[in-house]
Design a protein around this motif. Structure first.
Motif, mmCIF file in Angstrom:
data_model
loop_
_atom_site.group_PDB
_atom_site.id
_atom_site.type_symbol
_atom_site.label_atom_id
_atom_site.label_comp_id
_atom_site.label_asym_id
_atom_site.label_seq_id
_atom_site.Cartn_x
_atom_site.Cartn_y
_atom_site.Cartn_z
ATOM 1 N N GLU A 1 0.869 -1.189 0.000
ATOM 2 C CA GLU A 1 0.000 0.000 0.000
ATOM 3 C C GLU A 1 0.900 1.232 0.000
ATOM 4 O O GLU A 1 2.056 1.178 0.415
ATOM 5 C CB GLU A 1 -0.877 -0.040 1.269
ATOM 6 N N ILE A 2 0.381 2.332 -0.517
ATOM 7 C CA ILE A 2 1.101 3.606 -0.372
ATOM 8 C C ILE A 2 0.045 4.674 -0.156
ATOM 9 O O ILE A 2 -1.110 4.505 -0.579
ATOM 10 C CB ILE A 2 2.011 3.897 -1.597
ATOM 11 N N ALA A 3 0.421 5.750 0.518
ATOM 12 C CA ALA A 3 -0.573 6.761 0.892
ATOM 13 C C ALA A 3 -1.239 7.367 -0.347
ATOM 14 O O ALA A 3 -0.612 7.478 -1.407
ATOM 15 C CB ALA A 3 0.088 7.852 1.713
ATOM 16 N N ARG A 4 -2.495 7.753 -0.158
ATOM 17 C CA ARG A 4 -3.245 8.381 -1.258
ATOM 18 C C ARG A 4 -2.556 9.673 -1.697
ATOM 19 O O ARG A 4 -2.004 10.399 -0.880
ATOM 20 C CB ARG A 4 -4.659 8.719 -0.775
ATOM 21 N N THR A 5 -2.658 9.942 -2.978
ATOM 22 C CA THR A 5 -2.038 11.152 -3.514
ATOM 23 C C THR A 5 -2.707 11.510 -4.838
ATOM 24 O O THR A 5 -3.438 10.702 -5.406
ATOM 25 C CB THR A 5 -0.506 10.927 -3.664
ATOM 26 N N LEU B 1 6.187 -9.389 2.976
ATOM 27 C CA LEU B 1 5.853 -10.131 1.758
ATOM 28 C C LEU B 1 6.299 -9.337 0.522
ATOM 29 O O LEU B 1 6.880 -9.898 -0.424
ATOM 30 C CB LEU B 1 4.344 -10.426 1.702
ATOM 31 N N ALA B 2 6.051 -8.019 0.543
ATOM 32 C CA ALA B 2 6.460 -7.183 -0.595
ATOM 33 C C ALA B 2 7.969 -7.266 -0.786
ATOM 34 O O ALA B 2 8.475 -7.380 -1.911
ATOM 35 C CB ALA B 2 6.028 -5.742 -0.358
ATOM 36 N N ARG B 3 8.700 -7.222 0.325
ATOM 37 C CA ARG B 3 10.163 -7.302 0.298
ATOM 38 C C ARG B 3 10.622 -8.612 -0.365
ATOM 39 O O ARG B 3 11.439 -8.603 -1.271
ATOM 40 C CB ARG B 3 10.654 -7.244 1.740
ATOM 41 N N SER B 4 10.052 -9.719 0.075
ATOM 42 C CA SER B 4 10.532 -10.995 -0.461
ATOM 43 C C SER B 4 10.137 -11.146 -1.930
ATOM 44 O O SER B 4 10.903 -11.671 -2.737
ATOM 45 C CB SER B 4 10.039 -12.176 0.384
ATOM 46 N N ARG B 5 8.961 -10.627 -2.311
ATOM 47 C CA ARG B 5 8.582 -10.695 -3.733
ATOM 48 C C ARG B 5 9.528 -9.873 -4.601
ATOM 49 O O ARG B 5 9.922 -10.295 -5.684
ATOM 50 C CB ARG B 5 7.171 -10.143 -3.918
ATOM 51 N N MET B 6 9.872 -8.673 -4.122
ATOM 52 C CA MET B 6 10.748 -7.811 -4.929
ATOM 53 C C MET B 6 12.127 -8.436 -5.082
ATOM 54 O O MET B 6 12.752 -8.333 -6.138
ATOM 55 C CB MET B 6 10.850 -6.414 -4.301
ATOM 56 N N ARG C 1 14.763 -7.210 -8.008
ATOM 57 C CA ARG C 1 14.977 -5.771 -7.761
ATOM 58 C C ARG C 1 16.224 -5.587 -6.911
ATOM 59 O O ARG C 1 16.437 -6.318 -5.945
ATOM 60 C CB ARG C 1 13.814 -5.185 -6.966
ATOM 61 N N PRO C 2 17.029 -4.571 -7.233
ATOM 62 C CA PRO C 2 18.196 -4.293 -6.382
ATOM 63 C C PRO C 2 17.733 -4.025 -4.944
ATOM 64 O O PRO C 2 16.693 -3.389 -4.728
ATOM 65 C CB PRO C 2 18.804 -3.042 -7.005
ATOM 66 N N LYS C 3 18.528 -4.523 -3.966
ATOM 67 C CA LYS C 3 18.118 -4.448 -2.557
ATOM 68 C C LYS C 3 17.868 -2.995 -2.126
ATOM 69 O O LYS C 3 16.896 -2.701 -1.423
ATOM 70 C CB LYS C 3 19.207 -5.085 -1.691
ATOM 71 N N ARG C 4 18.730 -2.081 -2.583
ATOM 72 C CA ARG C 4 18.585 -0.692 -2.139
ATOM 73 C C ARG C 4 17.285 -0.069 -2.669
ATOM 74 O O ARG C 4 16.600 0.676 -1.971
ATOM 75 C CB ARG C 4 19.792 0.105 -2.643
ATOM 76 N N LEU C 5 16.952 -0.390 -3.929
ATOM 77 C CA LEU C 5 15.700 0.113 -4.498
ATOM 78 C C LEU C 5 14.518 -0.496 -3.760
ATOM 79 O O LEU C 5 13.540 0.197 -3.435
ATOM 80 C CB LEU C 5 15.635 -0.223 -5.992
ATOM 81 N N LEU D 1 11.573 1.561 -1.850
ATOM 82 C CA LEU D 1 10.145 1.427 -2.175
ATOM 83 C C LEU D 1 9.344 1.042 -0.935
ATOM 84 O O LEU D 1 8.230 1.549 -0.707
ATOM 85 C CB LEU D 1 9.952 0.405 -3.290
ATOM 86 N N ILE D 2 9.906 0.170 -0.110
ATOM 87 C CA ILE D 2 9.220 -0.225 1.124
ATOM 88 C C ILE D 2 9.113 0.981 2.068
ATOM 89 O O ILE D 2 8.062 1.230 2.680
ATOM 90 C CB ILE D 2 9.951 -1.393 1.831
ATOM 91 N N ALA D 3 10.199 1.761 2.153
ATOM 92 C CA ALA D 3 10.171 2.952 3.022
ATOM 93 C C ALA D 3 9.113 3.933 2.535
ATOM 94 O O ALA D 3 8.377 4.532 3.348
ATOM 95 C CB ALA D 3 11.547 3.614 3.035
ATOM 96 N N ALA D 4 8.980 4.107 1.219
ATOM 97 C CA ALA D 4 7.950 5.002 0.680
ATOM 98 C C ALA D 4 6.565 4.487 1.053
ATOM 99 O O ALA D 4 5.664 5.257 1.414
ATOM 100 C CB ALA D 4 8.092 5.113 -0.837
ATOM 101 N N SER D 5 6.420 3.176 0.971
ATOM 102 C CA SER D 5 5.125 2.574 1.294
ATOM 103 C C SER D 5 4.769 2.775 2.772
ATOM 104 O O SER D 5 3.627 3.076 3.104
ATOM 105 C CB SER D 5 5.183 1.086 0.933
ATOM 106 N N LEU D 6 5.752 2.651 3.642
ATOM 107 C CA LEU D 6 5.476 2.722 5.078
ATOM 108 C C LEU D 6 5.445 4.156 5.606
ATOM 109 O O LEU D 6 4.686 4.469 6.517
ATOM 110 C CB LEU D 6 6.547 1.932 5.850
#
Ligand SMILES: NC(=O)c1ccc[n+]([C@@H]2O[C@H](COP(=O)([O-])OP(=O)(O)OC[C@H]3O[C@@H](n4cnc5c(N)ncnc54)[C@H](OP(=O)(O)O)[C@@H]3O)[C@@H](O)[C@H]2O)c1
Length: 293
Positions: free
Chosen positions: A169-173, A235-240, A245-249, A253-258
Motif C-alpha cells: 500500500e502507499i498513501a493516497r495522492t 511479503l512485498a520485500r521478499s517478492r521484490m 529488484r536491487p536491494k537498495r531500491l 520502495l518499502i520505506a515510501a510505502s510505510l
C-alpha cells in the motif's frame, strides 16, 4: 569518447537535451518537443531503437565525459535523477555549470520544505538534487511531479493474469497523467511563457486516489471487476527480491510505502503551465486499455 549521432538541426531552433528519454515520462517529452519543432538530443544508456529526427548521445548520467559530449550546443536540459543517491550528481552539476544550459529538473511533490529530513530515500534524493542544483547557481526550473499515472504499467503482468493487483500500500495522492507533466516540461523547456519563474511548480492530477481507487478505475476502463490487495512489507520485500529488484531500491520502495504521508493537495499548476487543466486517472485508464489486455 561517447558519440553523439543523428541529424543536424536548424540552428534557429532550440536544442534540448532529454535525460530519461526511454522512460515513461521521457518518451512523452521527446514526442512533444519534436512536434514543436525543437532539435532534440536524448542521453540514453543503450542506443537500442533510434528514432527518426532525434539525436542520440550514448552514456550514463554518472559519466561526466558522456554528459559533456551530450551538452555540446544544447540550450536547455530536461533533467531527471533516477538514482537513489545524489552524490554522483556532483560531476554532472560541474558539466552543467561549464555548458550553462537552462535546466528543468523533474522533482517530487512529496518534498516537505519544512522538514530537515524527507519521509523516505526517494523523496530525500529529490530534495538533495534541488539543493545541489540551486546551490551551484544553476537556477533550475523545478517541476515537482506527483505520482505518475504511468506507474500503473507495473501492474500489467498481474492484470493480464487475473483480476487482482497485489502489492504494498502507499498513501493516497493526486496521481498525475505523465502526458500533462510532459506538456508542462515542454512549456518550461521552450520558454513559451514569459512569466515563468523557477518554481517549484507542483504538478498534480485533479483528484486524490488510493491504489485501490486506481485499480478500480482501470477496471471500469477494461470492463472488469478488479481489486487491489495490500500485502505486508515483509511479503512485498521478499517478492521484490525474487523479482530481482536491487536491494537498495527495494528498501526505498518499502520505506515510501510505510512512511510517505498522505497528500490531499491538488493544484492548478498543470493548467498554469499548459493552459488546460490536468486530466483524470479515469481518462488515462481509458486511453491505455490496450496495454493491459
Ligand atoms: N514515477 C513517478 O511517479 C515519479 C514521480 C515524481 C518524480 N519522478 C521522477 O521522474 C523520473 C522519470 O520517471 P519515469 O516514470 O519516466 O521513469 P522510468 O520509466 O523508470 O524511466 C527511467 C529513465 O531513466 C533512465 N536511467 C535510469 N538510470 C540511468 C542512468 N544511470 N543514466 C542515464 N539514464 C538512466 C532510464 O534509461 P534506461 O532505458 O537506460 O533504463 C529511463 O529512460 C524518475 O526517475 C523520478 O526521478 C517520477
Amino acid at each position: 569518447m561517447p558519440d553523439v549521432t543523428g541529424p543536424t538541426g536548424c540552428p534557429c531552433r532550440s536544442s534540448i537535451l532529454v535525460t530519461g528519454a526511454t522512460g515513461n515520462l521521457g518518451r512523452e517529452v521527446v514526442d512533444r518537443l519534436q512536434a514543436h519543432g525543437a532539435r532534440v538530443r536524448c542521453l540514453v544508456r543503450d542506443q537500442a531503437a533510434p528514432r527518426p529526427g532525434v539525436e542520440w548521445a550514448v552514456g550514463d548520467l554518472t559519466n561526466p565525459a558522456a554528459v559533456r559530449a551530450a551538452l555540446v550546443g544544447i540550450d536547455a536540459v530536461f533533467l531527471i535523477w533516477p538514482l537513489l543517491d545524489s552524490a554522483p550528481a556532483h560531476d554532472l552539476v560541474a558539466e552543467l555549470i561549464a555548458a550553462a544550459p537552462r535546466v528543468v529538473y523533474l522533482s517530487s511533490t512529496a518534498i516537505d520544505d519544512e522538514a530537515s529530513r524527507q519521509s523516505d530515500p526517494i523523496v530525500q534524493v529529490h530534495a538533495d538534487m534541488e539543493a545541489l542544483l540551486r546551490n551551484a547557481g544553476l537556477c533550475p526550473m523545478v517541476l515537482r511531479s506527483d505520482t505518475l499515472a504511468s506507474n500503473a504499467r507495473g501492474w500489467i503482468p498481474q492484470l493480464r493474469a487475473g483480476d487482482v493487483v497485489s502489492g504494498p500500500e502507499i498513501a493516497r495522492t493526486a496521481v498525475v497523467d505523465e502526458r500533462d507533466v510532459a506538456d508542462a516540461a515542454v512549456a518550461a523547456l521552450l520558454g513559451q511563457h514569459n512569466q515563468l519563474g523557477h518554481g517549484p511548480y507542483l504538478l498534480t492530477g485533479p483528484e486524490v486516489l488510493s491504489r485501490a481507487d486506481q485499480v478500480a478505475l482501470l477496471g471500469v476502463a477494461l470492463r472488469r471487476r478488479l481489486r487491489f490487495q495490500a500485502v505486508t512489507a515483509d511479503l512485498a520485500r521478499s517478492r521484490m527480491l525474487t523479482d530481482g529488484r536491487p536491494k537498495r531500491l527495494m528498501e526505498a520502495l518499502i520505506a515510501a510505502s510505510l512512511r510517505r504521508p498522505e497528500s490531499n493537495r491538488t493544484t492548478d499548476h498543470v493548467e498554469r503551465l499548459t493552459g488546460r487543466p490536468a486530466g483524470t486517472f479515469a481518462r488515462w485508464a481509458i486511453d491505455h486499455t490496450a496495454e493491459f489486455r
